[in-house]
Design a protein around this motif. Structure first.
Motif, PDB file in Angstrom:
ATOM      1  N   GLN A 236      -7.593  -0.273  -2.487  1.00 60.48           N
ATOM      2  CA  GLN A 236      -6.891   0.373  -1.391  1.00 60.48           C
ATOM      3  C   GLN A 236      -5.685  -0.468  -0.997  1.00 60.48           C
ATOM      4  O   GLN A 236      -5.802  -1.688  -0.867  1.00 60.48           O
ATOM      5  CB  GLN A 236      -7.791   0.533  -0.164  1.00 60.48           C
ATOM      6  CG  GLN A 236      -8.909   1.532  -0.360  1.00 60.48           C
ATOM      7  CD  GLN A 236      -9.690   1.739   0.926  1.00 60.48           C
ATOM      8  OE1 GLN A 236     -10.201   0.788   1.501  1.00 60.48           O
ATOM      9  NE2 GLN A 236      -9.767   2.981   1.364  1.00 60.48           N
ATOM     10  N   VAL A 237      -4.552   0.189  -0.833  1.00 60.53           N
ATOM     11  CA  VAL A 237      -3.332  -0.473  -0.370  1.00 60.53           C
ATOM     12  C   VAL A 237      -2.657   0.428   0.647  1.00 60.53           C
ATOM     13  O   VAL A 237      -2.772   1.655   0.583  1.00 60.53           O
ATOM     14  CB  VAL A 237      -2.356  -0.785  -1.534  1.00 60.53           C
ATOM     15  CG1 VAL A 237      -2.947  -1.789  -2.499  1.00 60.53           C
ATOM     16  CG2 VAL A 237      -1.941   0.477  -2.263  1.00 60.53           C
ATOM     17  N   TYR A 238      -1.966  -0.197   1.562  1.00 54.54           N
ATOM     18  CA  TYR A 238      -1.186   0.567   2.528  1.00 54.54           C
ATOM     19  C   TYR A 238       0.176   0.882   1.938  1.00 54.54           C
ATOM     20  O   TYR A 238       0.822   0.022   1.346  1.00 54.54           O
ATOM     21  CB  TYR A 238      -1.001  -0.225   3.825  1.00 54.54           C
ATOM     22  CG  TYR A 238      -2.204  -0.180   4.725  1.00 54.54           C
ATOM     23  CD1 TYR A 238      -2.449   0.932   5.526  1.00 54.54           C
ATOM     24  CD2 TYR A 238      -3.096  -1.246   4.778  1.00 54.54           C
ATOM     25  CE1 TYR A 238      -3.556   0.979   6.355  1.00 54.54           C
ATOM     26  CE2 TYR A 238      -4.198  -1.203   5.610  1.00 54.54           C
ATOM     27  CZ  TYR A 238      -4.426  -0.091   6.397  1.00 54.54           C
ATOM     28  OH  TYR A 238      -5.525  -0.045   7.216  1.00 54.54           O
ATOM     29  N   ARG A 239       0.586   2.135   2.101  1.00 55.79           N
ATOM     30  CA  ARG A 239       1.956   2.561   1.813  1.00 55.79           C
ATOM     31  C   ARG A 239       2.442   3.227   3.086  1.00 55.79           C
ATOM     32  O   ARG A 239       2.037   4.347   3.390  1.00 55.79           O
ATOM     33  CB  ARG A 239       2.013   3.533   0.644  1.00 55.79           C
ATOM     34  CG  ARG A 239       1.778   2.873  -0.671  1.00 55.79           C
ATOM     35  CD  ARG A 239       2.241   3.716  -1.855  1.00 55.79           C
ATOM     36  NE  ARG A 239       1.605   3.196  -3.051  1.00 55.79           N
ATOM     37  CZ  ARG A 239       1.000   3.944  -3.952  1.00 55.79           C
ATOM     38  NH1 ARG A 239       0.979   5.247  -3.831  1.00 55.79           N
ATOM     39  NH2 ARG A 239       0.439   3.400  -4.998  1.00 55.79           N
ATOM     40  N   GLY A 240       3.247   2.508   3.826  1.00 54.52           N
ATOM     41  CA  GLY A 240       3.634   2.983   5.149  1.00 54.52           C
ATOM     42  C   GLY A 240       2.399   2.995   6.028  1.00 54.52           C
ATOM     43  O   GLY A 240       1.678   2.004   6.109  1.00 54.52           O
ATOM     44  N   THR A 241       2.110   4.143   6.610  1.00 53.01           N
ATOM     45  CA  THR A 241       0.917   4.257   7.450  1.00 53.01           C
ATOM     46  C   THR A 241      -0.286   4.801   6.686  1.00 53.01           C
ATOM     47  O   THR A 241      -1.383   4.856   7.224  1.00 53.01           O
ATOM     48  CB  THR A 241       1.195   5.179   8.654  1.00 53.01           C
ATOM     49  OG1 THR A 241       1.595   6.465   8.169  1.00 53.01           O
ATOM     50  CG2 THR A 241       2.280   4.601   9.543  1.00 53.01           C
ATOM     51  N   ALA A 242      -0.064   5.213   5.435  1.00 46.42           N
ATOM     52  CA  ALA A 242      -1.152   5.791   4.640  1.00 46.42           C
ATOM     53  C   ALA A 242      -1.902   4.710   3.875  1.00 46.42           C
ATOM     54  O   ALA A 242      -1.305   3.777   3.327  1.00 46.42           O
ATOM     55  CB  ALA A 242      -0.608   6.826   3.671  1.00 46.42           C
ATOM     56  N   LYS A 243      -3.208   4.858   3.833  1.00 51.70           N
ATOM     57  CA  LYS A 243      -4.038   3.988   2.998  1.00 51.70           C
ATOM     58  C   LYS A 243      -4.265   4.733   1.688  1.00 51.70           C
ATOM     59  O   LYS A 243      -4.875   5.799   1.663  1.00 51.70           O
ATOM     60  CB  LYS A 243      -5.363   3.688   3.690  1.00 51.70           C
ATOM     61  CG  LYS A 243      -6.115   2.530   3.081  1.00 51.70           C
ATOM     62  CD  LYS A 243      -7.464   2.311   3.730  1.00 51.70           C
ATOM     63  CE  LYS A 243      -7.339   1.751   5.123  1.00 51.70           C
ATOM     64  NZ  LYS A 243      -8.672   1.483   5.720  1.00 51.70           N
ATOM     65  N   MET A 244      -3.742   4.152   0.602  1.00 53.80           N
ATOM     66  CA  MET A 244      -3.810   4.789  -0.710  1.00 53.80           C
ATOM     67  C   MET A 244      -4.977   4.206  -1.512  1.00 53.80           C
ATOM     68  O   MET A 244      -5.272   3.016  -1.420  1.00 53.80           O
ATOM     69  CB  MET A 244      -2.498   4.583  -1.462  1.00 53.80           C
ATOM     70  CG  MET A 244      -1.279   5.096  -0.705  1.00 53.80           C
ATOM     71  SD  MET A 244      -1.350   6.853  -0.290  1.00 53.80           S
ATOM     72  CE  MET A 244      -1.170   7.562  -1.908  1.00 53.80           C
ATOM     73  N   ASN A 245      -5.607   5.069  -2.297  1.00 55.96           N
ATOM     74  CA  ASN A 245      -6.811   4.714  -3.041  1.00 55.96           C
ATOM     75  C   ASN A 245      -6.613   4.950  -4.526  1.00 55.96           C
ATOM     76  O   ASN A 245      -6.129   6.015  -4.921  1.00 55.96           O
ATOM     77  CB  ASN A 245      -7.980   5.573  -2.560  1.00 55.96           C
ATOM     78  CG  ASN A 245      -8.203   5.439  -1.087  1.00 55.96           C
ATOM     79  OD1 ASN A 245      -8.813   4.484  -0.640  1.00 55.96           O
ATOM     80  ND2 ASN A 245      -7.663   6.371  -0.300  1.00 55.96           N
ATOM     81  N   GLY A 246      -7.026   3.978  -5.316  1.00 55.72           N
ATOM     82  CA  GLY A 246      -6.985   4.120  -6.757  1.00 55.72           C
ATOM     83  C   GLY A 246      -8.253   3.564  -7.374  1.00 55.72           C
ATOM     84  O   GLY A 246      -8.839   2.603  -6.872  1.00 55.72           O
TER      85      GLY A 246
END
Length: 114
Positions: free
Chosen positions: A75-85
């Motif tokens: 999980q990483v933050y991109r702006g205010t979104a938490k992105m999942n891979g």
């Protein structure tokens, strides 16, 4: 061993610290397995809000935390979104064939249940 360096940087176990029992525990829950199946077919990382799980927001947050702390997702933050891979490379290196077997079994079960 995991460490957090800032509030916006989430802790992830290094590849060699990913444990089979943690991965199997994370994949044993139907909601978490559903997330992993969706991530496995995605072309890119997906935000937490992409997933429409039939559970509360706090329970959804818990499921993502279990997946991250077990080493199944990153999980990483991109702006205010938490992105999942999906950490496919790390999982395949640690447990060859496990993820593909679990995904195939989940697809088979879904077909059977229809």
């Amino acid at each position: 061993m995991t460490t957090e360096t800032s509030p916006r940087e989430l802790a992830h176990p290094p590849r060699d610290a990913i444990r089979l029992e943690g991965v199997l525990h994370a994949l044993s829950d139907p909601m978490r397995l559903r997330v992993v199946c969706e991530l496995a077919t995605a072309q890119d990382d997906l935000s937490c809000s992409y997933f429409d799980l039939p559970v509360t927001k706090s329970t959804t947050t818990h499921h993502f935390r279990v997946l991250r702390e077990s080493g199944v997702i990153r999980q990483v933050y991109r702006g205010t979104a938490k992105m999942n891979g999906l950490r496919r490379g790390d999982l395949d290196a640690q447990f060859p064939g496990l993820l593909d077997s679990v995904l195939a079994a989940a697809a088979h079960q879904e077909q059977r249940d229809r």
